[in-house]
Design an enzyme around this catalytic site. Sequence first.
Site, PDB file in Angstrom:
ATOM      1  N   GLY A 199     -50.383   1.827  32.317  1.00 17.87           N
ATOM      2  CA  GLY A 199     -50.407   1.442  33.727  1.00 17.87           C
ATOM      3  C   GLY A 199     -50.646  -0.047  33.893  1.00 17.87           C
ATOM      4  N   HIS A 200     -50.031  -0.826  33.003  1.00 18.13           N
ATOM      5  CA  HIS A 200     -50.181  -2.277  33.058  1.00 18.13           C
ATOM      6  C   HIS A 200     -49.043  -2.953  32.282  1.00 18.13           C
ATOM      7  CE1 HIS A 200     -52.432  -1.069  29.373  1.00 18.13           C
ATOM      8  NE2 HIS A 200     -51.780  -2.107  28.864  1.00 18.13           N
ATOM      9  N   ALA A 201     -48.992  -4.249  32.407  1.00 18.68           N
ATOM     10  CA  ALA A 201     -48.110  -5.106  31.618  1.00 18.68           C
ATOM     11  C   ALA A 201     -48.995  -6.182  30.997  1.00 18.68           C
ATOM     12  CB  ALA A 201     -47.028  -5.730  32.499  1.00 18.68           C
ATOM     13  N   HIS A 227     -45.846  -0.677  31.783  1.00 18.83           N
ATOM     14  CA  HIS A 227     -45.598   0.580  31.072  1.00 18.83           C
ATOM     15  C   HIS A 227     -46.691   1.604  31.372  1.00 18.83           C
ATOM     16  CE1 HIS A 227     -47.896  -2.136  28.488  1.00 18.83           C
ATOM     17  NE2 HIS A 227     -48.480  -1.052  27.981  1.00 18.83           N
TER      18      HIS A 227
END
Length: 123
Positions: A43-45, A90
């Site tokens: 839940g991040h890049a 992602h």
Amino acid sequence: MAQLIHIQTITDSRGSLSVIEKILPFEIKRVFYIYNVSSNRGGHAHHKTKLAMICLGGSCKILINSYGEKSTFTLQNPNECLLLEPHEWHLMQDFSPNATLLVLASETYDPNDYIYEEPHSND
């Protein structure tokens, strides 16, 4: 852009051996693996970090949002490697029981490298 690459694998009567050598577009500075998963992960890049993801056992899905363009990859074979560039948001989800996801990273952990906001579609 996220891409799936195949890892060289040698198989004979003794089993299979997969080799990661000179195929990643970065030097590995951090290795971690995710298992016993009960909810979504990621839940991040990242601003700088490149990632290589390999599902060593079981399966999982990786949702990628690259500048508003979404795609999903299913990792279920240990000779497949998903490469992610910086800024590719992602989400790792739908882990099968006993799945183990190996992640190779181009950078050491830095909390300032994380981008939590998901990119919006260009529509």
